[in-house]
Scaffold this active site. Structure first.
Site, PDB file in Angstrom:
ATOM      1  N   ARG A  79       0.852  -1.200   0.000  1.00 40.44           N
ATOM      2  CA  ARG A  79       0.000   0.000   0.000  1.00 40.44           C
ATOM      3  C   ARG A  79       0.883   1.244   0.000  1.00 40.44           C
ATOM      4  O   ARG A  79       1.806   1.352   0.808  1.00 40.44           O
ATOM      5  CB  ARG A  79      -0.868  -0.030   1.259  1.00 40.44           C
ATOM      6  N   ARG A 148      -2.166   6.298   9.775  1.00 36.78           N
ATOM      7  CA  ARG A 148      -2.282   5.742   8.416  1.00 36.78           C
ATOM      8  C   ARG A 148      -2.377   6.849   7.363  1.00 36.78           C
ATOM      9  O   ARG A 148      -2.325   8.027   7.691  1.00 36.78           O
ATOM     10  CB  ARG A 148      -3.531   4.854   8.355  1.00 36.78           C
ATOM     11  N   LYS A 210      -4.208   0.651  14.750  1.00 32.25           N
ATOM     12  CA  LYS A 210      -4.157   1.640  13.679  1.00 32.25           C
ATOM     13  C   LYS A 210      -4.805   2.958  14.114  1.00 32.25           C
ATOM     14  O   LYS A 210      -5.660   2.974  15.018  1.00 32.25           O
ATOM     15  CB  LYS A 210      -4.848   1.098  12.435  1.00 32.25           C
ATOM     16  N   LYS A 212      -6.411   6.596  12.318  1.00 30.68           N
ATOM     17  CA  LYS A 212      -6.778   7.164  11.020  1.00 30.68           C
ATOM     18  C   LYS A 212      -7.230   8.615  11.144  1.00 30.68           C
ATOM     19  O   LYS A 212      -8.032   8.941  12.019  1.00 30.68           O
ATOM     20  CB  LYS A 212      -7.890   6.318  10.398  1.00 30.68           C
ATOM     21  N   CYS A 431     -15.246  -3.289  -0.740  1.00 22.88           N
ATOM     22  CA  CYS A 431     -13.869  -3.572  -0.361  1.00 22.88           C
ATOM     23  C   CYS A 431     -13.311  -4.613  -1.327  1.00 22.88           C
ATOM     24  O   CYS A 431     -14.032  -5.131  -2.178  1.00 22.88           O
ATOM     25  CB  CYS A 431     -13.814  -4.082   1.072  1.00 22.88           C
ATOM     26  N   CYS A 437      -7.906 -10.933   0.109  1.00 21.96           N
ATOM     27  CA  CYS A 437      -8.024 -10.601   1.531  1.00 21.96           C
ATOM     28  C   CYS A 437      -8.183 -11.864   2.368  1.00 21.96           C
ATOM     29  O   CYS A 437      -9.144 -12.625   2.187  1.00 21.96           O
ATOM     30  CB  CYS A 437      -9.204  -9.667   1.771  1.00 21.96           C
ATOM     31  N   CYS A 476     -16.541  -8.766   5.000  1.00 22.99           N
ATOM     32  CA  CYS A 476     -16.529  -9.128   6.425  1.00 22.99           C
ATOM     33  C   CYS A 476     -16.860  -7.882   7.226  1.00 22.99           C
ATOM     34  O   CYS A 476     -16.912  -6.779   6.669  1.00 22.99           O
ATOM     35  CB  CYS A 476     -15.177  -9.732   6.816  1.00 22.99           C
ATOM     36  N   CYS A 480     -14.127  -2.146   5.610  1.00 22.38           N
ATOM     37  CA  CYS A 480     -13.163  -1.391   4.803  1.00 22.38           C
ATOM     38  C   CYS A 480     -13.804  -0.449   3.790  1.00 22.38           C
ATOM     39  O   CYS A 480     -13.156   0.479   3.328  1.00 22.38           O
ATOM     40  CB  CYS A 480     -12.200  -2.350   4.108  1.00 22.38           C
TER      41      CYS A 480
HETATM   42 FE1  SRM Z   1      -9.244  -2.335   5.736  1.00 25.28          FE
HETATM   43  C1  SRM Z   1      -7.888  -5.003   7.294  1.00 25.28           C
HETATM   44  C2  SRM Z   1      -8.363  -3.536   2.758  1.00 25.28           C
HETATM   45  C3  SRM Z   1      -9.900   0.692   4.383  1.00 25.28           C
HETATM   46  C4  SRM Z   1     -11.024  -1.487   8.536  1.00 25.28           C
HETATM   47  N1  SRM Z   1      -8.227  -3.954   5.154  1.00 25.28           N
HETATM   48  C5  SRM Z   1      -7.705  -4.931   5.946  1.00 25.28           C
HETATM   49  C6  SRM Z   1      -6.838  -5.900   5.142  1.00 25.28           C
HETATM   50  C7  SRM Z   1      -5.437  -5.383   5.177  1.00 25.28           C
HETATM   51  C8  SRM Z   1      -6.954  -7.389   5.544  1.00 25.28           C
HETATM   52  C9  SRM Z   1      -5.980  -7.927   6.558  1.00 25.28           C
HETATM   53  O1  SRM Z   1      -5.774  -7.338   7.639  1.00 25.28           O
HETATM   54  O2  SRM Z   1      -5.445  -8.987   6.295  1.00 25.28           O
HETATM   55  C10 SRM Z   1      -7.493  -5.716   3.744  1.00 25.28           C
HETATM   56  C11 SRM Z   1      -6.600  -6.018   2.547  1.00 25.28           C
HETATM   57  C12 SRM Z   1      -7.444  -6.532   1.406  1.00 25.28           C
HETATM   58  C13 SRM Z   1      -6.713  -6.606   0.137  1.00 25.28           C
HETATM   59  O3  SRM Z   1      -6.549  -7.741  -0.384  1.00 25.28           O
HETATM   60  O4  SRM Z   1      -6.310  -5.593  -0.413  1.00 25.28           O
HETATM   61  C14 SRM Z   1      -8.045  -4.315   3.867  1.00 25.28           C
HETATM   62  N2  SRM Z   1      -9.048  -1.546   3.931  1.00 25.28           N
HETATM   63  C15 SRM Z   1      -8.756  -2.236   2.800  1.00 25.28           C
HETATM   64  C16 SRM Z   1      -8.941  -1.385   1.561  1.00 25.28           C
HETATM   65  C17 SRM Z   1      -7.944  -1.686   0.455  1.00 25.28           C
HETATM   66  C18 SRM Z   1     -10.389  -1.549   1.057  1.00 25.28           C
HETATM   67  C19 SRM Z   1     -10.660  -1.001  -0.311  1.00 25.28           C
HETATM   68  O5  SRM Z   1     -11.167  -1.787  -1.125  1.00 25.28           O
HETATM   69  O6  SRM Z   1     -10.402   0.156  -0.592  1.00 25.28           O
HETATM   70  C20 SRM Z   1      -8.809   0.011   2.200  1.00 25.28           C
HETATM   71  C21 SRM Z   1      -7.383   0.494   2.254  1.00 25.28           C
HETATM   72  C22 SRM Z   1      -7.284   1.820   2.903  1.00 25.28           C
HETATM   73  C23 SRM Z   1      -5.933   2.446   2.823  1.00 25.28           C
HETATM   74  O7  SRM Z   1      -5.536   2.828   1.720  1.00 25.28           O
HETATM   75  O8  SRM Z   1      -5.291   2.614   3.862  1.00 25.28           O
HETATM   76  C24 SRM Z   1      -9.280  -0.265   3.621  1.00 25.28           C
HETATM   77  N3  SRM Z   1     -10.208  -0.647   6.386  1.00 25.28           N
HETATM   78  C25 SRM Z   1     -10.465   0.448   5.624  1.00 25.28           C
HETATM   79  C26 SRM Z   1     -11.441   1.274   6.264  1.00 25.28           C
HETATM   80  C27 SRM Z   1     -12.039   2.552   5.702  1.00 25.28           C
HETATM   81  C28 SRM Z   1     -11.291   3.772   6.173  1.00 25.28           C
HETATM   82  O9  SRM Z   1     -10.191   3.684   6.746  1.00 25.28           O
HETATM   83  O10 SRM Z   1     -11.800   4.876   5.960  1.00 25.28           O
HETATM   84  C29 SRM Z   1     -11.776   0.640   7.446  1.00 25.28           C
HETATM   85  C30 SRM Z   1     -12.877   1.081   8.445  1.00 25.28           C
HETATM   86  C31 SRM Z   1     -12.499   2.246   9.259  1.00 25.28           C
HETATM   87  C32 SRM Z   1     -11.858   1.816  10.531  1.00 25.28           C
HETATM   88  O11 SRM Z   1     -10.650   1.523  10.496  1.00 25.28           O
HETATM   89  O12 SRM Z   1     -12.535   1.739  11.543  1.00 25.28           O
HETATM   90  C33 SRM Z   1     -10.987  -0.567   7.520  1.00 25.28           C
HETATM   91  N4  SRM Z   1      -9.375  -3.080   7.622  1.00 25.28           N
HETATM   92  C34 SRM Z   1     -10.213  -2.624   8.599  1.00 25.28           C
HETATM   93  C35 SRM Z   1     -10.141  -3.519   9.725  1.00 25.28           C
HETATM   94  C36 SRM Z   1     -10.940  -3.376  11.049  1.00 25.28           C
HETATM   95  C37 SRM Z   1     -10.289  -2.442  11.996  1.00 25.28           C
HETATM   96  C38 SRM Z   1     -11.006  -2.392  13.324  1.00 25.28           C
HETATM   97  O13 SRM Z   1     -10.813  -1.427  14.046  1.00 25.28           O
HETATM   98  O14 SRM Z   1     -11.745  -3.310  13.656  1.00 25.28           O
HETATM   99  C39 SRM Z   1      -9.241  -4.545   9.371  1.00 25.28           C
HETATM  100  C40 SRM Z   1      -8.819  -5.750  10.220  1.00 25.28           C
HETATM  101  C41 SRM Z   1      -7.867  -5.407  11.312  1.00 25.28           C
HETATM  102  O15 SRM Z   1      -7.311  -4.317  11.376  1.00 25.28           O
HETATM  103  O16 SRM Z   1      -7.669  -6.275  12.153  1.00 25.28           O
HETATM  104  C42 SRM Z   1      -8.786  -4.244   8.040  1.00 25.28           C
HETATM  105 FE1  SF4 Z   2     -11.096  -7.853   3.755  1.00 24.33          FE
HETATM  106 FE2  SF4 Z   2     -13.108  -7.522   5.414  1.00 24.33          FE
HETATM  107 FE3  SF4 Z   2     -11.662  -5.430   4.665  1.00 24.33          FE
HETATM  108 FE4  SF4 Z   2     -13.266  -6.551   2.959  1.00 24.33          FE
HETATM  109  S1  SF4 Z   2     -13.906  -5.563   4.863  1.00 24.33           S
HETATM  110  S2  SF4 Z   2     -11.113  -5.981   2.567  1.00 24.33           S
HETATM  111  S3  SF4 Z   2     -13.177  -8.674   3.505  1.00 24.33           S
HETATM  112  S4  SF4 Z   2     -10.924  -7.116   5.873  1.00 24.33           S
END
Ligand code: SRM
Ligand code: SF4
Length: 585
Positions: A79, A148, A210, A212, A431, A437, A476, A480
């Protein structure tokens, strides 16, 4: 003998990994050099996140490879750190070529305004990072328990005000970078200093989780500021930036069926002048560093610290640490989240073109050669590209002379119709989910086009083709694509099973609520069809779909709110009107 409930809980495993890592180095270099496997150790994977790197495997191939007794098809996701989502044409060209030569060919625009590469095999990680470095891009702190990628208004108007806000976002991104030289040593072959650098802001175990940050400029909430740990809502007075309303404690991630985890809208903390962004940001960050839960990563985000200890306590802590007395918040209001699409002329005479990209996937498909078109545009463009938190992009700073050239490239590659879509499609996010993922429970990006098409049939019949209705799908509950802020949220539970959430406010100021815990896409459509039809005839003047559902469909029953909002509370989020009243007092 039963365990003593008052005994301190053990630290989460990641805390020990960070503490023993010598400034995020660990054994990453040795693991990356090990050619006997495509993977790296779990410790290195956890530390690699701080370098923007994730170990993944192609889940489509898992079973076949297992049966054949072979190793999983390991590859890395990388990323980019791109505060405010701005990239130069030269940077675009380099990213495009790196994807072609050393990763999966598509580029992925994320919901945090940046790019992801997928499918980088181990031996290619370093060359990709070095290639990015040559055009001043890095992936430092793009993942991990740190600040981030910072969001800033993607609006491509070239006003001084937007530029100032963008600069604050960049400054904060730089200010909050880890100070360790680990990234430069491991990936850029800088001389080893063997760890021991001081991390004045983070300390040696960084943050519990994390963190944000987003900067918003009303009336557009295009950065979803209430979903962020820390937000800065710009207050404009007489065309100048008067300061920011600071928001804290937003977040989306939760776990199905676990009411102790929840999505939460940020609270408005107070107003600060523009020159206090970094000071107050640091105080928020260090308060979370010192009080966030380091024993349970499911309870470690700032939202839980604030929920558990209270906003007044938090404000006191921030004021004490920063030495800044927060003034009462100034009035503000959000009306939209939508990106401007198509051609628009800016005050300085240049043009921009906003292009809708479903799920942010930049690739060529028959009849629609987006990746090729963007490469051609980047090779002649003299402005920049701006990625949006809705996974779209803007070609910005287009000169009058270049406008027809860019238009003809878009036309030649079948892209001029991309913005001419239904209101639902233009407002749909997903997402990544499968196949990359590791946490996906259901499909998301790959099924989004079909889901939208199914919904469009019903919406078209009801005469709602052009209505802007937000639909967000995730594989899930981690959230995201920020699905709990969608008017219709579909959150994966199992293959073709989704929790259906309804009734968020379109402008991102009210969370949705659980309507059905586990339904197929067709069942969800079946549940929503009569509601959509009723909405078309019964809605009040200007009433959004989410507002209608909130008013008429979802009972005002606190138990219904227990998923997606803090336990024991009703809907947490104030809507715009109450935010304005509460903060202008
Ligand atoms: Fe996310 C984890 C993709 C924005 C909440 N996110 C992941 C991972 C890295 C899976 C992993 O941990 O193994 C995913 C990778 C998938 C892949 O194959 O690319 C993933 N997140 C994404 C992206 C690429 C989704 C998208 O299609 O755009 C976004 C990348 C953002 C970036 O450039 O930094 C992405 N993730 C978000 C957002 C939205 C935001 O930040 O505005 C959220 C919700 C906001 C928040 O954080 O509360 C988000 N991602 C999570 C979480 C849950 C965090 C939590 O507090 O519970 C995880 C899992 C974790 O951290 O354990 C996660
Ligand atoms: Fe993966 Fe869940 Fe984030 Fe979708 S919402 S990219 S399934 S961690």
């Amino acid at each position: 003998m039963s365990a003593d409930p008052s005994a301190p809980k053990p630290l989460a495993a990641n805390e020990n990994i960070k503490a023993a890592s010598h400034g995020l180095r660990g054994h990453i270099a040795a693991d990356m050099a090990d050619a006997s496997t495509g993977a790296i150790s779990e410790d290195s994977n956890q530390l690699g996140k701080f370098h923007g790197l994730y170990l993944q495997d192609d889940r489509d191939l898992r079973n076949a490879l297992k049966k054949a007794g072979k190793e999983k098809a390991f590859a890395f996701m990388l990323r980019v750190r791109l505060p405010g989502g701005r990239a130069t044409p030269q940077q675009w060209l380099v990213l495009d070529k790196l994807a072609d030569d050393m990763a999966s060919p598509s580029l992925k625009i994320t919901t945090r305004q940046t790019f992801q590469f997928h499918g980088i095999i181990k031996g290619n990680v370093k060359p990709v990072i070095q290639g990015m470095h040559r055009v001043l891009l890095d992936s430092i702190a793009a993942c991990g328990d740190v600040n981030r990628n910072v969001l800033a208004p993607p609006n491509p108007e070239r006003s001084a005000l937007l530029q100032e806000i963008y600069q604050h976002a960049r400054d904060w991104s730089e200010y909050a970078l880890p100070k360790t030289r680990a990234y430069h040593e491991i990936w850029l072959d800088e001389e080893m200093v063997a760890g021991g650098e001081v991390e004045p802001m983070y300390g040696e175990t960084y943050l519990p989780r994390k963190f944000k940050v987003a900067f918003a400029l009303p009336p557009s909430n295009d950065v979803d500021v209430f979903a962020q740990d820390l937000g800065f809502i710009a207050v404009e007075e007489n065309g100048r930036l008067a300061g920011y309303n600071v928001t804290v404690g937003g977040g989306q991630g939760m776990s199905h069926g676990n009411a102790e985890t929840f999505a939460r809208l940020a609270d408005v903390l107070g107003f600060i002048p523009p020159d206090k962004v970094n000071t107050v940001g640091e105080a928020v960050l260090t308060t979370q560093r010192d009080f966030g839960d380091r024993t349970n990563r499911r309870h470690a985000r700032l939202k839980y610290t604030i929920q558990d200890r209270g906003l007044e306590w938090f404000r006191g802590e921030v004021e004490r640490r920063s030495g800044v007395a927060l003034a009462p918040a100034r009035p503000f209001g959000f009306t939209t989240i939508a990106d401007p699409l198509g051609w628009h002329q800016c005050e300085d005479g240049t043009w921009f073109y906003g292009l809708h990209i479903l799920s942010g996937r930049v690739r060529d498909v028959p009849g629609r050669a987006l990746k090729t078109a963007m490469r051609e545009i980047a090779s002649i463009h003299t402005g920049d590209f701006r990625l949006t938190p809705s996974q779209n992009l803007t070609i910005s700073g287009v000169t009058v002379e270049q406008k027809p050239v860019i238009e003809s490239i878009l036309e030649r590659h079948g892209l001029l119709g991309e913005n001419d879509r239904s209101g639902l499609r233009l407002n749909a996010l997903s997402c990544v989910a499968l196949p990359t993922c590791g946490l996906a429970l259901a499909e998301s990006e790959r099924v989004l086009p079909d889901i939208v098409t199914k919904f469009e049939t019903v919406l078209d019949e009801a005469g709602l083709h052009d209505d802007a209705i937000s639909l967000r799908v995730t594989g899930c509950p981690n959230g995201c694509a920020r699905p709990y802020l969608a008017e219709i949220g579909l959150v994966g539970r199992a293959p073709n099973k989704y929790a259906l959430f309804l009734g968020a406010k379109y402008n991102g100021t009210r969370l949705n609520r659980l309507m059905a815990p586990s339904v197929s896409i067709d069942d969800a459509l079946g549940l929503l069809t009569p509601i959509i039809r009723r909405y078309a005839v019964e809605r009040e003047d200007g009433e959004g779909f989410g507002d209608y559902c909130d008013r008429t469909v979802l009972p005002a029953d606190a138990t219904l709110h227990s998923v997606g909002t803090p336990p024991g509370s009703t809907v947490h989020a104030p809507d715009v009107a109450t935010v304005q009243t509460a903060t202008s007092a």
